[in-house]
Design an enzyme around this catalytic site. Structure first.
Site, mmCIF file in Angstrom:
data_model
loop_
_atom_site.group_PDB
_atom_site.id
_atom_site.type_symbol
_atom_site.label_atom_id
_atom_site.label_comp_id
_atom_site.label_asym_id
_atom_site.label_seq_id
_atom_site.Cartn_x
_atom_site.Cartn_y
_atom_site.Cartn_z
ATOM 1 N N TYR B 438 3.866 -4.250 -12.070
ATOM 2 C CA TYR B 438 2.875 -3.628 -12.970
ATOM 3 C C TYR B 438 3.213 -2.175 -13.299
ATOM 4 C CZ TYR B 438 -0.190 -2.332 -8.831
ATOM 5 O OH TYR B 438 -0.725 -1.854 -7.675
ATOM 6 N N GLU B 439 2.599 -1.672 -14.338
ATOM 7 C CA GLU B 439 2.967 -0.363 -14.923
ATOM 8 C C GLU B 439 4.445 -0.310 -15.308
ATOM 9 O OE1 GLU B 439 1.111 1.911 -16.020
ATOM 10 O OE2 GLU B 439 -0.794 1.330 -15.105
#
Lengths: 597, 597
Positions: B438-439
């Site tokens: 994620y990110e």
């Protein structure tokens, strides 16, 4: 969604071009392994794995095996799959014809086992454990025990377990406390009463068959302390009547199942033995010896799990990468499947190349075990056995560590979808995570490799292997292919790194120092052994590439070998430095200097 | 069992000796960060993390967040913990005093955030996401929006979310389809109606607070295609009345939660926006720009999760290794705690040294962000910003990849107990597994590093960093400590490897080739950056070691740095070869040559 497809082309390539199936089939007793028979077996196994086992993998993971009142219910579909498995004769495949088996070489059983594990690792553990129990009985059981138990276990009618671990005795079996007291009574004859607790017992209780045959390590009252006071017993779930039918329930009960990170469908039992009737296998106090002899097979089997999970994770990631549209090509244009992106491609190549390298090494070692088993010439036999003994901790340790890495890459290829359980990618990572732990952790494998397999014999077998690698370099030198030449340079650097480490191990006086670098050394040995097989594969592919039909496969094999050199083998010199220079740092802190804060 | 203890000694060492807290505290606006205040904050945070958050970590994982009829119930204890968290002012720590925050430097917020994540990663995501939403509003929101939302979010009364991903738009936000149509009505004034589906929305629905403030990426009807047609909106769960009280329920609903590999307590929502009222943040079509500006902070925060999980996994493994009796010492004698065995010690040292290296780098980058934010001199400010921009993909990519490795080592130290969920070691591995995804996945970070941060500016910042590393070598040369000298040689080799790769990246014409080695390059950069910090730490420890009291800590720091050199930095030259020579192999197969079988 991805369905498992057995990699038959690569399996056949490895069997024929690298592992010498033709030679193995000439060994006495392996005449059955004709090309046609082997082909038919592989294709039939592939169908069973894809059609029956793979579809139960995710549902089995989600449902898990369930305990209630001492009974265990395997997930939906497992009973029926097991029935078909046994009826199909698959359980009998690796056993000798004396016991109703098919008398096929290990080299043929190996790709078949790989398929079961790729399709459904949780399921595959039941036959794997049964194999282990049969081997122990075949090795040391009395004729009477063998006749009572083996044929039905080979047929798959009864399953087997290995009861080693106790809460205080894991890697260190010297600490086993389970007691075995010899008694005689009119009903059961000469037997023992076994009492104690065992944990982590794979398929210790289940509903696939009525009977379960436990092999149990325990101590007799006068046994010496430590590893030399441990005996091995057969403890059936139901006592077997003289006519072979099942009688009374024995005092071996499943108290609970573990809630685990992975292999949810495989029941991992806590077993309570309460004055259970048991029969000695072999002699008193020599149980661990028996276990160690059969350990090789078990460790090889777990190493193969690394290959199998790697293959399955690769297939799922590949299917996703071809389907998932995201991002534009660097060259421009619209949204493309993510396989077009260099980093996704790199991950897929890492998965593919390492899985192929692990497979090749495992099959070559399976062939060595066949030669060691059946070869007439005692010199050659000894040579093959020594080679297999050296390689088995590598196959076990390296293939399982790499299998986890490959499964984790599989999650990464999926991006956010990989973290969601529904996709299936995460299950392979969870399942794979046990493989570096059971049947001896990677640390235990590495100590076996460094201590028992190298240092104890002054590195004789390892040095013979290094010689073989150097001779092979001369073969590689003759190739005109630039990819092969690139790989050759990296392999040579790997061989030098390995040689430096072997020298360090045999000359190092401090066992602490040698063991401090044991795992990095095992990793190095695995990487180089895999590179050796990839280079052999590249040469074979070069030779065969002019054959019509499969040019693309052979060209891919060479390119994959080249990739392995640039992305995997290049790690060898760094690992050498860790082994040779890094020992001091491992023990530099006092225990008190390890602080939580 | 292991309880989290904040590593205050190492945190203070890094803050003071490596990250320059004293200098940061001199920056205008950071006067609050006096040594006494910082000490008090760290100690109070440590107590809250150990006393309140850590005890909820396992139960939270087991229970998970539960969805029913659009509502989400967080695990038992989370509501009360959140209430205490907000009341304690912890949510306000990283924000400026204009909004009710404490005006502390990022360098002080960083160890505090590390503690929250170590103790309970699932919990920590709620304030992390709220921070992200506040930053976006503070950056581009209208004064009215800011005044309505920010103070209550800073106080922790309302939480925030980031709604980016859609089923077809993950890494590639150009594919966002959610629609935003501008409308005016008497009741809501000038606003938009948002419709679409968002997935993977962390804390998209929960019961910790009544109000949830969603920041949502969407397209207006006439927006250009691709990334230049995406706008950012605030969509509150409940409409806010003119007096600030909560009014009608808005059309933003949670359709379900994902069943994930880890972070079970953190609800990952599928959000349906159905003509939901939303307010534009900044200008139309410039939403992605705003997101990218705040991405740095978010990526830094996720990188820190790698540090935090590494620390927690280390502490648990250490506690187990000191307790678990198994095997005899190589030197003889009875059964010993497994920390006595070289390979267990090696694993603990790998965990410890890499965690310390990651922490040092992350804090140094936090300080650079503070300097970039508050420094008066524009030249210096630019220098710090450029350094932080270069380092953030490294902190994110390397620390998360390494965090997973450390968590996996933690499982391995536990042996079979590590695979059993009850022990807690497996949870860290499961939780950590999302951090490389994620990110922005590691691949995305690596492309950012290679493409935007290096190639686009001809490697200027990277070369300036290399110069700094070379100047630092002269400092290292003055040390008389043999451990430091050993590390110096390995660091120098790492710097050469890095320089070769930077040269390759800036001169390589093919973007495919540069990107093919982007992840190995990122790993190399992380390893060298970590080695640089470990060497700085060793020099500081050498200097301080004569101080009374902490000699053992400083001696351990030097030995740990030495270990890092022998076991981690040694990988640098191999990674260089992969980057510089390995690109061809990545793209060598056609897509058709990737076959499942």
């Amino acid at each position: 969604m991805s369905t498992y497809t057995a990699p038959l082309k690569d399996m056949r390539f490895v069997l024929n071009e690298l592992a010498g199936l033709g030679e193995v089939a000439k060994l006495p007793g392996y005449e059955e392994a004709s090309p046609d028979t082997v082909d038919a077996i592989l294709e039939e196994a592939a169908r069973f794995a894809s059609g029956v086992l793979d579809p139960l993998n995710r549902s089995g993971d989600q449902e898990g095996s369930k305990w209630a009142d001492g009974e265990v219910r395997t997930p939906k579909g497992f009973r029926e799959a097991y029935r078909q498995f046994a009826e199909g004769g698959w359980n009998a495949l690796p056993f000798g014809p004396d016991w109703g088996g098919q008398g096929l070489p290990k080299l043929v059983a190996t790709p078949v086992d790989e398929m079961w594990t790729s399709a459904n690792m949780s399921f595959s553990l039941c036959p794997l454990l049964t194999q282990g129990a049969v081997h122990a009985l075949a090795l040391r059981g009395s004729r009477a025990l063998q006749q009572t138990y083996i044929p039905r276990m080979v047929a798959g009618e009864w399953t087997g377990t290995m009861n080693l671990t106790e809460p205080q005795a894991g890697s260190d079996l010297a600490l086993v406390k389970t007691r075995a007291v010899r008694v005689k009574d009119d009903k059961q004859g000469d037997h023992y009463r076994i009492s104690g607790q065992k944990i982590f017992i794979t398929y210790g209780e289940h509903d696939l068959t009525r009977q379960i045959v436990h092999l149990v390590l325990a101590r007799t009252p006068e046994a010496p302390e430590g590893t030399k006071g441990i005996s091995l017993f057969v403890v059936p779930k139901f006592l077997v009547q003289p006519d072979g039918s099942l009688g009374e329930r024995n005092g071996a009960r499943c108290a609970s199942l573990e809630h685990k990170l992975g292999i949810h469908a495989s029941p991992t039992a806590v077993m309570i033995f309460d004055h259970a009737v048991g029969y000695l296998v072999g002699e008193e106090n020599r149980g661990l010896e028996t276990m160690f002899i059969m350990m090789n097979a078990a460790r090889f089997g777990v190493g193969l799990e690394g290959v199998a999970i790697g293959e399955r994770a690769f297939q799922r990631a590949l299917a996703f990468a071809k389907e998932r549209l995201q991002g534009r090509d660097l060259a421009g244009g619209g949204t493309v499947p993510i396989i077009r992106h260099p980093d996704v491609r790199r991950m897929l190549m890492l998965m593919k190349s390492q899985t192929e390298a692990m497979r090749a090494l495992a099959y070559v070692v399976a062939a060595a075990l066949d030669f060691a088993h059946k070869e007439d010439n005692p010199e050659k036999q000894k040579h093959h056995q020594a080679f297999a003994d050296l390689m088995i901790p590598i196959v076990k340790g390296w293939s399982t560590e790499t299998g986890i890495e490959v499964a984790s890459l599989g999650v990464q290829v999926h991006g956010g979808m990989g973290f969601v359980e529904g996709t299936g990618a995460a299950q392979y990572l969870r399942d794979a995570r046990i493989t570096t732990i059971y049947e001896g952790t990677t640390g235990i494998q590495a100590m076996d490799l460094v201590g028992r397999k190298i240092a104890r014999e002054g590195g004789a077998t390892a040095k013979a292997w290094l010689e073989e690698l150097r001779r092979f370099d001369a073969e590689l030198a003759r190739s005109g292919n630039p990819d092969v030449q690139s790989l050759r340079g990296q392999l040579a650097a790997g061989v030098r790194a390995l040689a430096d480490c072997v020298q360090f191990i045999v000359s190092e006086k401090s066992q602490h120092a040698a063991f401090a670098g044991a795992v990095p050394f095992l990793k190095l040995a695995g990487i180089v052994a895999g590179g050796w097989q990839m280079a052999r594969a590249a040469l074979a592919a070069e030779r065969l590439s002019s054959k019509p039909g499969d040019a693309s496969f052979y060209q891919a094999k060479i390119a994959t070998a080249r990739f392995y050199g640039d992305h995997v083998l290049v790690q060898a010199p760094g690992l050498r430095d860790t082994v040779v220079k890094g020992a001091g740092g491992v023990m530099a802190l006092s225990e008190e200097q390890f602080l939580a804060a």
